[in-house]
Write an enzyme that holds these catalytic residues in place. Structure first.
Site, mmCIF file in Angstrom:
data_model
loop_
_atom_site.group_PDB
_atom_site.id
_atom_site.type_symbol
_atom_site.label_atom_id
_atom_site.label_comp_id
_atom_site.label_asym_id
_atom_site.label_seq_id
_atom_site.Cartn_x
_atom_site.Cartn_y
_atom_site.Cartn_z
ATOM 1 N N CYS A 56 -15.724 -4.743 -4.980
ATOM 2 C CA CYS A 56 -16.663 -4.565 -3.857
ATOM 3 C C CYS A 56 -16.935 -5.857 -3.130
ATOM 4 C CB CYS A 56 -18.021 -4.066 -4.336
ATOM 5 S SG CYS A 56 -17.931 -2.925 -5.646
ATOM 6 N N GLU A 114 -5.600 -4.485 7.384
ATOM 7 C CA GLU A 114 -5.402 -3.212 6.664
ATOM 8 C C GLU A 114 -6.579 -2.265 6.847
ATOM 9 O OE1 GLU A 114 -5.511 -6.258 5.359
ATOM 10 O OE2 GLU A 114 -6.498 -6.327 3.403
ATOM 11 N N SER A 154 -9.660 -2.978 -9.256
ATOM 12 C CA SER A 154 -9.693 -1.616 -8.743
ATOM 13 C C SER A 154 -9.152 -1.625 -7.318
ATOM 14 C CB SER A 154 -11.141 -1.128 -8.745
ATOM 15 O OG SER A 154 -11.272 -0.031 -7.888
ATOM 16 N N GLU A 195 -11.155 5.886 -11.200
ATOM 17 C CA GLU A 195 -10.011 5.017 -11.491
ATOM 18 C C GLU A 195 -10.174 4.380 -12.873
ATOM 19 O OE1 GLU A 195 -9.649 1.840 -8.682
ATOM 20 O OE2 GLU A 195 -7.650 1.254 -9.374
ATOM 21 N N CYS A 215 -25.379 -9.919 -4.701
ATOM 22 C CA CYS A 215 -25.548 -9.907 -3.239
ATOM 23 C C CYS A 215 -26.937 -10.363 -2.798
ATOM 24 C CB CYS A 215 -25.299 -8.517 -2.687
ATOM 25 S SG CYS A 215 -23.716 -7.848 -3.191
ATOM 26 N N GLU A 222 -14.057 4.405 -7.845
ATOM 27 C CA GLU A 222 -13.798 3.341 -8.819
ATOM 28 C C GLU A 222 -14.024 3.860 -10.234
ATOM 29 O OE1 GLU A 222 -14.893 -0.755 -7.470
ATOM 30 O OE2 GLU A 222 -15.965 -0.788 -9.376
ATOM 31 N N LYS A 243 -18.118 -10.500 4.415
ATOM 32 C CA LYS A 243 -17.983 -9.162 4.996
ATOM 33 C C LYS A 243 -17.478 -9.234 6.427
ATOM 34 C CE LYS A 243 -19.310 -6.473 1.629
ATOM 35 N NZ LYS A 243 -18.306 -5.578 1.020
ATOM 36 N N GLU A 268 -13.876 -9.582 5.995
ATOM 37 C CA GLU A 268 -13.326 -8.326 5.480
ATOM 38 C C GLU A 268 -13.196 -7.302 6.604
ATOM 39 O OE1 GLU A 268 -14.253 -5.653 1.561
ATOM 40 O OE2 GLU A 268 -15.822 -5.693 3.082
#
Lengths: 591, 488
Positions: free
Chosen positions: A312, A379, A332, A289, A516, A286, A371, A374
């Site tokens: 994230c 993908e 990102s 990037e 978090c 990141e 999560k 996710e």
């Protein structure tokens, strides 16, 4: 500030005008029971619909009882918080609530940690008169990848609705139907999966009963651990170690990294790794990037998309996919640490230990419920096999440890396994709001300027304010950084970007209050914001205690690039560590 | 027939003018009051006049209208709103509907007067969508008033602007509660919020808002025209003017009546209402709709006003008045109203959401003969707690039908609980069919018509009903030509 004097339970008190009776009583040490009321002080999160009517008190001269959570003190008021009239009313109202609540505490996920259960004990409820002929309101159960809704247990406290609408501005939850049938859920009673829910889990974090719980995956983890053909590895997110101890009676803010590792090893995981390793990797990708886009921008490239947004937080990703799909080129492309870890574990590490992908099970311990969603995104699967097989919340890990009868507090401190267990302080602070961007700055600054940072702490990026701004001097180039925690606050920054009013180069966004550490999978804070602050402190303490505090200094990261990835943003890195986003704004079909 | 005449203030023009023609209204001094306010009076004068008149809100609570206006006038804001509550929802009540259908301009005029006095330029009428004719006539009236410049910009050549829009309610009783009404208008869920803040401070879209109901507004123009001192001579010391009631139930003359405050229930029921149908005995009168209570013989000479009705254990409400005779079972009456409240509770607060349901369930048990003495005790305690702890007026008054019948007809509850009998003969589950042997000629007609074969007997001999099998359909009784079958 104007003051008012009043009497509560024969005690005189002077408070600022606008103080509620509940708060004034609290100052006097008088404990008025509250159920729907919730206040996360300093975070601007307050729920006081005045709906449960448990907190009612007697105010002399007033016809009916007053809800103390939402009635302001007035000059000369005489309040009685526990008169027999109040006790009778409170108990009767509680009997009403319980008469429409399932009695399956034995198998309820919230048992032992349930505010309704605690209240029943507090108010001395031993039986519910007339229960045998009292109808109950029933609803269908709703299962989703992250959370489960069991509305039979909803008591209409509206906390979830407030979090979802007011704080997160997600708007997936609202009251539906009326009277006895009323409950909270997505419009038209559709499944949560079909709504705009981001799975941030803040509804679960505030639900006082078992109506909203995480989708439990401990059974799947036990299955994997008991399968001799599988190699089971585990990764633990930074925020977990700052909160797990609370489940075992340790003071909020107690770091339990070593004990957590020891517990995981005793549970039978073949390797105990650290998501922090992947967080360092995230910074490499990141950060590169960011620097790439920045350089282009500074060189006058008008096409380059700025600000860059962190990616994230999976709830945040869901949020912009639903609400700002036209801006999906801005964040990102770096995958979250959880997914980077999974991708590296099932390639680089699997090769190293010579285990086939399908025989390697990757479990993650996360402070988060999004999560879970996710981990099962298509993908992030190879031929149907997910990079991360199952994600457990901090609470679920605590359950597992308790099931295994491990005496957590007396476990020795143990170290993570190598190579995916080594991390820097930069990775640890991913767990708090502002941490990801601070970690990125630590690395980006040194890579960009070629200078060594004298001091790695960027105090200007820290804090609990909902939206923060700071400018970091990159050797003469001012870099504007924005930080938001809470999706409602993120929305404000995104609206600015959309309107072309944003002056930021980079923005960090975390869906949960405090980042978090306040995630939907953490031990329940029961509306005590001091717990969140203590966890934040713990995270920074762990960072300070680390020898290495910048991601690019992690020797195992350096080795990973040398042996496997080449360099950041390489083709291989792109394939394994980056992702793309989807437009989820499409019309919602109601069947 | 009587020295007590009905006085028509709110219903002044109803049935007299063509409600779809503004000229009819103007011919009856319509919009003169607005003209007088704008051209001759300051906003403070108007408020003083309304205060002096003693007009109290007709929606149920009886809050002094002038005082409400004054509070709204004193809260400064860039925008204020005048709202008319036309969400009339009590079962059997249609006072507001009649005013809106028969005299819509009176409401528009009053809202403009209110707007002038509190400094609002926008008016909103929240009307239930189930009143299509009222909506149609309001639309026509608004259009006509705009056309002639009585709504819109620079009314009567002054700097005062005022316009009115309609907002439709989807049929929730709780939206008659002013905070719920405002939330509903804002597009939010129709449920109440805790007051304060009152709408006069923070109402529609957070701006100071004055909410009155239709009948209150309809009384305003005539007060301005004839003066506060004319109006406050009518009525009792604390309740001025008249009140419209929707008289219904077992009286001979049902319909709307408008009487001066202070008229007794006896006068309304027996003189205007013409007494009880079929010469039956008066048993009770229910005032105030689902929020009110049942009053009895001993209350018949109570002068009707806001405070007396509350003191008697009922309330004025918006003006429903349902008369019951000896055939009405009071437990069933309480159950009927609870059924309504359970249906209409918004569900926000626990006592109203769950408590009312539990009250209903207990009442149902009692009407089925399953109640116990403990249940009666619980019924009272639950009712008191629901009143004491509910968030809004709906829950705070919903147990009134239970409490007032417990107070006034306790014997009837006892009969259900102890003797498993319904004295009024209304509770089907407590009734049994019998054959009077002396009257039965043994024609077998009843046995043949009984769908469950519960009747046995030889030809030309007295028959018997097996009450275990009997489903109480009544077919036998209908068929019997000899009055041999009775219900006990």
């Amino acid at each position: 500030m104007e003051k008012v004097k009043l009497t509560i339970d024969n005690k005189l008190i002077e408070v600022e005008k606008g103080t509620t009776i509940y708060k004034a009583a609290k100052q006097l040490g008088i404990d008025i029971p509250v159920l729907c009321y919730m206040n996360l002080e300093d975070l601007g999160i307050e729920n006081k619909p005045g709906g449960c009517r448990i907190c009612v008190v007697e105010v002399e001269g007033r016809r009916n009882l007053a809800p103390s959570c939402s009635t302001d003190c007035a000059e000369g008021m005489v309040v009685n918080t526990h008169s027999i009239r109040v006790i009778n009313a409170r108990r009767t109202v509680m009997e009403f609530i319980l008469s429409d609540h399932p009695k399956d505490c034995l198998t309820c996920a919230k048992s032992g940690n349930c505010e309704l259960q605690d209240m029943a004990v507090k108010l001395g409820i031993r039986e519910i008169p007339g229960q045998e002929y009292a109808a109950m309101s029933t609803y269908k159960m709703d299962f989703s990848p992250s959370l489960i809704r069991e509305l039979d247990k909803c008591i209409m406290c509206r906390r979830c609705e407030m979090m979802c609408n007011d704080f997160q501005t997600v708007g997936a939850l609202s009251a539906f139907k009326r009277g006895f049938e009323a409950a909270v859920g997505p419009a038209f009673e559709m499944d949560i999966e079909d709504s705009t829910c981001t799975y941030c889990g803040q509804c679960v974090a505030v639900c006082p009963t078992g109506a909203l719980t995480e989708k439990d995956h401990t059974r799947e983890v036990i299955n994997a651990l008991s399968d001799p053909t599988k190699t089971v590895i585990v990764q633990t997110a930074p925020a977990v170690r700052a909160a797990l101890g609370e489940e075992f009676g340790l003071k909020p803010g107690t770091l339990v990294t070593g004990k957590m590792v020891a517990a995981l090893r005793r549970l039978g995981f073949n390797y105990v790794f650290d998501t922090d390793f992947a967080a360092d990797l995230t910074i490499m990708e990141e950060g590169t990037e960011l620097l790439g886009r920045l350089t282009k921008h500074l060189n006058g490239d008008k096409e380059v998309k700025l600000p860059i947004l962190t990616s994230c937080c999976p709830a945040w990703v869901n949020f912009f996919e639903h609400n700002f799909p036209d801006m999906k080129e801005i964040p990102s492309t770096a995958r979250s640490p959880q997914q980077m870890f999974g991708a590296i574990a099932k390639t680089y590490f699997a090769d190293k230990i010579k285990v086939k992908r399908e025989d390697l099970v990757v479990i993650s311990i996360m402070p988060c419920l999004a999560k879970k969603y996710e981990a099962q995104r298509d993908e992030f699967k190879v031929d149907g096999n997910p990079d991360v097989d199952f994600s457990l919340s901090t609470r679920e890990l605590a359950h597992l440890i308790k099931q295994a009868n491990l005496d957590f507090k007396s476990l020795p401190d143990e170290d993570f396994d190598k190579p995916l267990g080594e991390s820097t302080g930069a990775a640890v602070i991913f767990g708090v709001t502002g941490g990801v961007i601070e970690a990125a700055v630590r690395t980006a600054y040194e890579l960009q300027t070629g200078k060594k940072l004298e001091r790695v702490e960027f105090e200007q990026l820290r804090g609990m304010e909902s939206i923060r701004k700071a400018t970091i001097d990159f050797n003469g180039t001012p870099i504007n950084i924005g930080i938001a925690h809470g999706l409602g606050n993120a929305r404000k920054l995104l609206e600015d970007i959309k309107a072309g009013k944003s002056e930021f180069h980079a923005i960090e966004i975390m869906a949960c209050p405090g980042g978090c550490i306040g995630g939907g999978g953490q031990p329940l804070h029961h509306s005590d914001s001091s717990i969140l602050k203590a966890r934040t402190k713990a995270i920074f303490a762990e960072d300070e205690a680390k020898v290495l505090r910048k991601s690019h200094e992690n020797p195992y990261i350096i080795k990973l690039y040398e042996e496997f990835l080449g360099k950041p943003m390489s083709e291989k890195a792109h394939h394994l560590l980056h992702t793309h986003y989807f437009d989820k704004s499409g019309k919602i079909e109601i069947s | 027939m009587t020295k007590y005449k009905q006085i028509r203030i709110a219903l002044n023009n109803c049935g007299v003018i063509d409600p779809e023609n503004i000229e009819d209204y103007i011919a009856r001094d319509g919009y003169m009051a607005l003209g007088k306010c704008i051209t001759e009076m300051t906003p403070q004068d108007v408020i003083k006049e309304i205060k002096d008149s003693g007009l109290r809100g007709r929606g149920g609570g009886g809050f002094p209208a002038g005082l409400k206006w004054e509070i709204a006038s004193k809260n400064h804001a860039d925008q204020k709103y005048v709202v008319c509550n036309a969400d009339e929802g009590d079962p059997g009540a249609f006072m507001d509907r009649s005013v809106l259908e028969g005299d819509p301009h009176a409401v528009l005029e009053a809202m403009a007067i209110c707007g002038y006095s509190i400094g609002a330029t926008k008016g909103l009428i929240y009307i239930r969508a189930e009143y299509p004719l009222a909506i149609k006539r309001l639309k026509i009236a608004i259009d006509q008033a705009r056309e002639v410049g009585l709504l819109g910009k620079n009314i009567f050549g002054s700097k005062f602007d005022f316009d009115i829009e309609l907002r439709y309610g989807a049929g929730a009783f709780v939206c008659g509660e002013e905070t719920s009404l405002i939330h509903s208008m804002e597009g939010l869920r129709g449920e109440p919020t805790i007051k304060p803040p009152f709408p006069a401070e923070k109402g529609y879209l957070g701006k100071p808002t004055n909410v009155n109901n239709v009948e209150t507004y309809a009384s305003v123009p005539i007060i301005i025209r004839k003066g506060a001192s004319w109006f406050n001579k009518i009525g009792t010391e604390k309740s001025k003017g008249t009140k419209v009631f929707a008289l219904a139930g077992k009286v001979n003359n049902v319909g709307l009546v408008e009487v001066p405050m202070g008229t007794t229930l006896r006068e309304v029921i027996f003189e205007i209402g013409g007494g009880i149908q079929n010469g039956k005995k008066f048993k009770a009168v229910q005032t105030g709709g689902p929020s009110g209570g049942c009053l009895t013989e001993k209350h018949l000479d109570t002068p009707i006003d806001f405070d007396n009705l509350v003191a008697a254990g009922s309330m004025m409400g918006s003006g429903g008045m349902i008369v019951m005779d000896e055939d009405n079972c009071m437990v069933s009456v309480a159950k009927f109203y609870l059924d309504f409240t359970v249906e209409e509770s918004c569900g926000k607060c626990s006592p109203c959401r769950i408590g009312n349901k539990r009250l209903f369930e207990l009442l149902e048990r009692i009407t089925k003969g399953q109640g116990t003495m403990d249940d009666l005790q619980r019924l009272r305690n639950m009712s008191n707690v629901i009143k004491d702890t509910s968030l809004c007026g709906l829950g705070q008054t919903s147990p009134n039908p239970v409490l007032s019948t417990l107070d006034n007809f306790y014997d009837e509850y006892l009969a259900h609980v102890k003797d498993h009998k319904c004295p009024a003969g209304e509770c089907k589950d407590l009734m049994k069919y019998f054959i009077i042997a002396e009257n039965c000629v043994g024609c077998t007609a009843c046995a043949r018509v009984c769908p469950v074969g519960a009747i046995t007997g030889e030809k030309k001999e007295a028959h018997l009903i097996n009450s275990e099998t009997c489903i109480k359909c009544g077919a036998c009784m209908e068929r019997c030509k000899f009055d041999a079958i009775i219900i006990k």
